[in-house]
Design an enzyme around this catalytic site. Structure first.
Site, PDB file in Angstrom:
ATOM      1  N   SER A  45       0.806  -1.227   0.000  1.00  0.00           N
ATOM      2  CA  SER A  45       0.000   0.000   0.000  1.00  0.00           C
ATOM      3  C   SER A  45       0.836   1.273   0.000  1.00  0.00           C
ATOM      4  O   SER A  45       0.311   2.358   0.213  1.00  0.00           O
ATOM      5  CB  SER A  45      -0.935   0.014   1.222  1.00  0.00           C
ATOM      6  N   THR A  47       4.010   1.346   1.746  1.00  0.00           N
ATOM      7  CA  THR A  47       4.666   1.353   3.054  1.00  0.00           C
ATOM      8  C   THR A  47       6.038   2.013   3.024  1.00  0.00           C
ATOM      9  O   THR A  47       6.341   2.893   3.837  1.00  0.00           O
ATOM     10  CB  THR A  47       4.820  -0.086   3.567  1.00  0.00           C
ATOM     11  N   ASN A  48       6.895   1.575   2.099  1.00  0.00           N
ATOM     12  CA  ASN A  48       8.269   2.073   2.075  1.00  0.00           C
ATOM     13  C   ASN A  48       8.327   3.568   1.783  1.00  0.00           C
ATOM     14  O   ASN A  48       9.147   4.295   2.357  1.00  0.00           O
ATOM     15  CB  ASN A  48       9.084   1.301   1.043  1.00  0.00           C
ATOM     16  N   TRP A  49       7.473   4.025   0.913  1.00  0.00           N
ATOM     17  CA  TRP A  49       7.425   5.465   0.614  1.00  0.00           C
ATOM     18  C   TRP A  49       7.070   6.252   1.869  1.00  0.00           C
ATOM     19  O   TRP A  49       7.694   7.272   2.189  1.00  0.00           O
ATOM     20  CB  TRP A  49       6.414   5.714  -0.509  1.00  0.00           C
ATOM     21  N   HIS A  99       2.101  -4.335   9.517  1.00  0.00           N
ATOM     22  CA  HIS A  99       0.972  -4.655   8.635  1.00  0.00           C
ATOM     23  C   HIS A  99      -0.144  -5.342   9.431  1.00  0.00           C
ATOM     24  O   HIS A  99      -1.132  -5.783   8.844  1.00  0.00           O
ATOM     25  CB  HIS A  99       1.408  -5.630   7.537  1.00  0.00           C
ATOM     26  N   ARG A 121      -4.760   2.092   0.249  1.00  0.00           N
ATOM     27  CA  ARG A 121      -4.579   2.193  -1.194  1.00  0.00           C
ATOM     28  C   ARG A 121      -5.665   1.403  -1.914  1.00  0.00           C
ATOM     29  O   ARG A 121      -6.218   0.444  -1.357  1.00  0.00           O
ATOM     30  CB  ARG A 121      -3.195   1.646  -1.570  1.00  0.00           C
ATOM     31  N   SER A 129      -0.266  -5.692  -7.336  1.00  0.00           N
ATOM     32  CA  SER A 129       1.088  -5.514  -6.831  1.00  0.00           C
ATOM     33  C   SER A 129       1.493  -6.690  -5.943  1.00  0.00           C
ATOM     34  O   SER A 129       2.627  -7.182  -6.007  1.00  0.00           O
ATOM     35  CB  SER A 129       1.190  -4.196  -6.053  1.00  0.00           C
ATOM     36  N   TYR A 184      -2.813   6.490  -0.457  1.00  0.00           N
ATOM     37  CA  TYR A 184      -1.700   6.527  -1.402  1.00  0.00           C
ATOM     38  C   TYR A 184      -2.039   7.441  -2.578  1.00  0.00           C
ATOM     39  O   TYR A 184      -1.187   8.193  -3.058  1.00  0.00           O
ATOM     40  CB  TYR A 184      -1.424   5.111  -1.899  1.00  0.00           C
ATOM     41  N   LYS A 235       7.625  -1.233 -12.127  1.00  0.00           N
ATOM     42  CA  LYS A 235       7.764  -0.094 -13.038  1.00  0.00           C
ATOM     43  C   LYS A 235       8.252   1.161 -12.348  1.00  0.00           C
ATOM     44  O   LYS A 235       8.580   2.136 -12.990  1.00  0.00           O
ATOM     45  CB  LYS A 235       6.419   0.199 -13.724  1.00  0.00           C
TER      46      LYS A 235
END
Length: 287
Positions: A45, A47-49, A99, A121, A129, A184, A235
């Site tokens: 969803s 997370t890392n961003w 999570h 998201r 994904s 998101y 991508k």
């Protein structure tokens, strides 16, 4: 377990770095502190961003921390064996990631003033994904096709369980002053405004020139992913760009349309409407 998951209280987890003993101990014994910040998402969803954004807010935009310390050390996962061991005796304010569905989160959260940021998201994107991610993982049951994963996702037979249940459970926290819900889609559409909202929620202030950062996930190569079968970022770019200008991160938001059949899209729409009818539509800006 033989079916490719590690199960705990009816919820499937990866087989690596997850044990019933740690999940139970974390649930019963981990002590959230008022100064903690919990970064909460359902898998895939964004997370890392979000972790990178929050880390940059805490470092006043200085990228040295995120460039020199792995993301799992800056914001450990409370439910994993490594993450729990890193967190349980940690002192001072720090970041925590999870999570977990609400019924499995450490119970101390609900008696603390720890701030929780919940990023949601479009579940169609989450589904696609997730299919590509788990297909190249080495620590969880792999789907044979998108069609198979579609059925798993709808039934909640995927890592961390049902997306629909996850959302319903955590939305019970909506309206609490220490609980911030973001999407998101809004983060991507107007990153600067959402970053400013996060700053306000955390009681932090960033100057415009402090918004620059970069994130590199090369440390993951060969450890938990089989890159011969794909890439963790697909991508998207493997490096974070300037926060106000980032355009793509992981799966593009509309990419699910290139993978769902018409029948799947129609079926998912009906399931979404049925399962989420009791929640305000404004919570879901992708609708």
């Amino acid at each position: 377990m033989s079916d490719g998951y590690m199960w705990f209280e009816g919820v499937p987890f990866p087989t690596m770095d997850f044990t019933p003993e740690v999940l139970r101990e974390a649930q019963e014994s981990f002590a959230f502190k008022d100064e903690n910040v919990l970064i909460l998402t359902y898998p895939k969803s964004g997370t890392n961003w979000l972790i990178e954004i929050v880390c940059l807010i805490f470092s006043k935009g200085d990228p040295k921390w995120i460039q020199s310390v792995p993301i799992w050390d800056r914001s450990p996962w409370v439910e994993t064996e490594d993450g729990y061991n890193a967190l349980k005796d940690k002192e001072g304010p720090f970041l925590i990631s999870t999570h977990l569905p609400i019924q499995l989160i450490p119970k101390s959260l609900f008696n603390s003033k720890a701030k929780v940021i919940y990023l949601i998201r479009n579940p169609r994107v989450v589904l696609v994904s997730g299919y590509f991610f788990w297909s190249i993982s080495t620590f969880v049951k792999k789907p044979e096709s998108l069609e198979q994963y579609f059925e798993w996702f709808i039934k909640g037979n995927v890592v961390y369980g049902s997306w629909f249940d996850h959302i319903h459970g955590w939305m019970s926290m909506k309206g609490k002053e220490n609980f911030l819900i973001l999407s998101y889609e809004e983060l991507k559409q107007d990153t600067r405004s959402i970053v400013e909202k996060i700053c306000q929620f955390l009681g932090k202030k960033l100057e415009p020139e402090e918004l620059n950062s970069m994130s590199n996930y090369s440390l993951l190569r060969g450890q938990t992913l089989d890159e011969k079968k794909g890439s963790i970022m697909r991508k998207g770019s493997k490096k974070m760009l300037c926060l106000p200008n980032i355009s793509e991160y992981a799966l593009p938001s509309g990419d699910w349309k290139n993978h769902f059949t018409v029948a799947q899209a129609e079926a998912f729409d009906k399931i979404f409407q049925d399962k989420m009818a009791d929640l305000p539509r404004e919570l879901f800006p992708w609708q």
